[in-house]
Structures are given as C-alpha cells and as structure tokens.
Enzyme design. Structure first.
Site, PDB file in Angstrom:
ATOM      1  N   CYS A 144      -1.806   6.146  10.274  1.00  0.00           N
ATOM      2  CA  CYS A 144      -0.850   6.154   9.166  1.00  0.00           C
ATOM      3  C   CYS A 144      -0.101   7.470   9.036  1.00  0.00           C
ATOM      4  CB  CYS A 144      -1.573   5.831   7.867  1.00  0.00           C
ATOM      5  SG  CYS A 144      -2.540   4.314   7.935  1.00  0.00           S
ATOM      6  N   HIS A 189       2.645   7.793   2.305  1.00  0.00           N
ATOM      7  CA  HIS A 189       2.163   6.604   3.009  1.00  0.00           C
ATOM      8  C   HIS A 189       1.773   5.551   1.985  1.00  0.00           C
ATOM      9  CE1 HIS A 189      -0.202   3.826   5.222  1.00  0.00           C
ATOM     10  NE2 HIS A 189      -1.358   4.307   4.840  1.00  0.00           N
ATOM     11  N   ASN A 196       0.472  -2.415   3.201  1.00  0.00           N
ATOM     12  CA  ASN A 196       0.220  -1.187   3.964  1.00  0.00           C
ATOM     13  C   ASN A 196       0.602  -1.452   5.411  1.00  0.00           C
ATOM     14  OD1 ASN A 196      -0.952   0.825   5.546  1.00  0.00           O
ATOM     15  ND2 ASN A 196      -2.787   0.993   4.301  1.00  0.00           N
TER      16      ASN A 196
END
Length: 350
Positions: free
Chosen positions: A123, A275, A306
């Site tokens: 990420c 993020h 996500n």
C-alpha cells in the site's frame, strides 16, 4: 589523471504533470459481501466506512487496468508515450514474478525502449514510485516517468475470510512525473518496520501447491489439487488490530516528517490524501495532524474500498474531479501497508 565524467543532468525540480485512473465496472456492495461472511452492512460501514468496492472481471488483468490509467494520465499531462523514458508499476497482484508488468505496459502504450520495472511495497508502493520517479528525473536517468499504482486484489482474497477480504477492491491510478521550473514534489520519507513483517501477508499456499503438484506427479493421485479445503491459491490475511494501532500512532509522525522536509505546515495544504485503508484510520490521522477546515481529505474508500497501491491516485483523482479549484495546490500523501512499509511526500496537484 582520468578524464572527468559528464554531469548527468541540470534538472533541479520535478512535478506531477498529469493524473489518470481506471475504475473497474463491477460494483460490489456490502449486502453482496455479507453473502460470504457473517456480517452486516451496518457493521462494515461503521468499522471501515466502505459502502461499495469495485471488482474487475476475470478477463481484465492488472496490466489492462494499468494501461487504462496510464493513457488517461498521458492525456492529462499532454504527453506522448514516446516521451516516457521510465515506467514504474507498484503492485503486489501481478500474477507473474517475472517478467514485469511494467515492461508489458511500456510495450502496450508505445513507450519502448523505456526502462521498466515493478515495485513491491504494497500500500506504500505508489509513494515509493513517486520518490523514485522524482530521483530518476533529477538524476538525468529519464526526462519523464510514468508511475502506476494498480491492484487486482480480488484475485488474492478468499471471500469467506473475515480479516481483510471485505475491505478490498480493484483499480489503477497513474501519474506522469517530469521536470519543472519550481519544485512540485518534496523529499520523500520512506521506511519500514520489519518487526511486524507478518501483520499483512499472503499465506504460503503456493508452497502447498508446489507440494501438491509434486505429490500428484509422483503418485498419480490429484485429489489434493481438487480439495477446496486445501486453498492452494495464495490469499491475503491481516492482523487488523496490529495494523490499525501502527497506522494510527506511527503514520501521523511520518506525515509530520514529510511536512517538515517540505518546509511547509498544514495551513499550506489544499488536500490530505492518505492510503485508503480504513475510514477510522483516515479520520484519526487528520485529527492528529490538526488539519485546518479548508484542507480537503481523500475518502475514496467509501465507494472504492481499499485498493492498496492504487488507492492514493484514485482518491486524489476523485478529489480533483469534485473540487477542480485544488489544482495547483499542495497535497500531503502517505501510504502504509504490508512489510510493514510506509512512504510520504508533498506534491503539487496537477
């Protein structure tokens, strides 16, 4: 005395010149997710902020999505593929260890013979890519660099697994980085904490698959390969509490370091784009940073889930589309994830 080497470059500053995205067409809402796990729409919304996430169909690959985002970014930057001298793809879901997704993408868009390689930083991979693109341009190794964050996380989840599967979506975001008269990318803060290496990881299914294949070749019995309980394809899992605590308490410090390196304060920001891991993490980071009311906060997770390395460019793209007045303003972006790794920098929004 040997002859002096020719200086590599006179470039002193870089900027993000263009931004593009690819969002898969299939929308998966929480009611569909709850067919697979014992949960509810209300619980998922309260715990994560997610209402829907995008999933790519089987015939759309990581490189397909990267290509869509890359072409969009090139148009936004008014740049031709022939001007791109390096292609960086941040991903952990390209199904091939080698060759790289980046080399395939460079060929597809016509950027050959650009340098091309993949970055595996989960990420945080997009922020790693921005840091490397900035360095490549300033060092004279490339005039313009294409950076793509892309994930097809639907390929590496077990829909019945409760720790992470309901969080994840697919998508891609891309930017073009090139020289500029004024600094448009700050010094990057990049780091890791390997002590928590296993907090987010793919399990060892590929090792079990290797053993099962060997067993089938030796004995002629392939039943293990067909046993659904074996789960021979790798799947993501996480220790949610460990990741949550680390992100909430440690990433605010990293964000503050990025601001200090850039020589600015939160009052100078137009946007904060973390993020998109969890809405509670996003809100807590904003609280710890004491962001002024005028700073817009990326909350793409609500509709996109996500998307790991793709989440920051996707969120920035949405913010700019909904608030075009932030173009030219400064954005603090920070990525964090499996490893555990992190990256942050300030960019000027194209």
């Amino acid at each position: 005395m040997t002859a002096p080497l020719k200086p590599t470059t006179t470039v002193q500053a870089t900027s993000v010149l263009g931004l593009g995205v690819y969002r898969p067409s299939t929308v998966v809402d929480n009611e569909q997710i709850c067919q697979w796990i014992d949960s509810s729409d209300e619980w998922i919304r309260q715990r994560t902020g997610i209402v829907t996430r995008r999933r790519a169909p089987a015939d759309v690959s990581v490189v397909d999505m990267a290509e869509g985002a890359a072409l969009d970014a090139l148009r936004d930057a008014d740049t031709s593929a022939e001007e791109i001298e390096a292609v960086l793809i941040s991903t952990v879901t390209h199904p091939y260890q080698t060759p790289s997704a980046a080399a395939d993408l460079a060929h597809r868009i016509g950027a050959t013979p650009a340098a091309a390689y993949d970055i595996s930083a989960a990420c945080a991979g997009y922020c790693y890519g921005i840091g490397q693109a900035d360095a490549l341009v300033r060092a004279g190794h490339a005039k313009k660099v294409l950076v793509v964050g892309v994930e097809k996380l639907s390929d590496v989840i077990d829909n019945h697994e409760r720790s992470i599967s309901f969080l994840l979506g697919d998508g891609a975001g891309a930017v073009v980085v090139g020289p500029s008269e004024e600094p448009g990318i700050s010094a990057s803060i990049l780091g890791s904490n390997g002590e928590k290496w296993g907090a987010v990881s793919m399990d060892s299914s590929l090792l079990r698959l290797r053993d099962a294949l060997s067993e089938a070749q030796t004995t002629g019995d392939a039943s293990r390969l067909l046993d659904p309980e074996e789960r021979l394809w790798p799947t993501l899992r996480q220790d949610g509490q460990t990741v949550f605590r680390w992100a909430v308490w440690e990433m605010a410090k990293v964000a503050k370091q990025a601001l200090e390196k850039a020589g600015i304060s939160t009052t100078d920001l137009a946007a904060f784009v973390p993020h998109q891991a969890n809405i509670r993490i996003i809100e807590e980071l904003a609280k710890q940073l004491k962001l002024p009311e005028h700073v817009l906060i990326g909350r793409d997770i609500v509709d996109a889930g996500n998307t790991s390395a793709a989440s920051i460019p996707l969120a920035l793209h949405r913010l700019r589309a909904e608030n075009p007045e932030i173009s030219g303003g400064l954005a603090l972006q920070i990525g964090f994830g499996a490893g555990l790794v992190y990256g942050a920098q300030i960019i000027r929004i194209p």
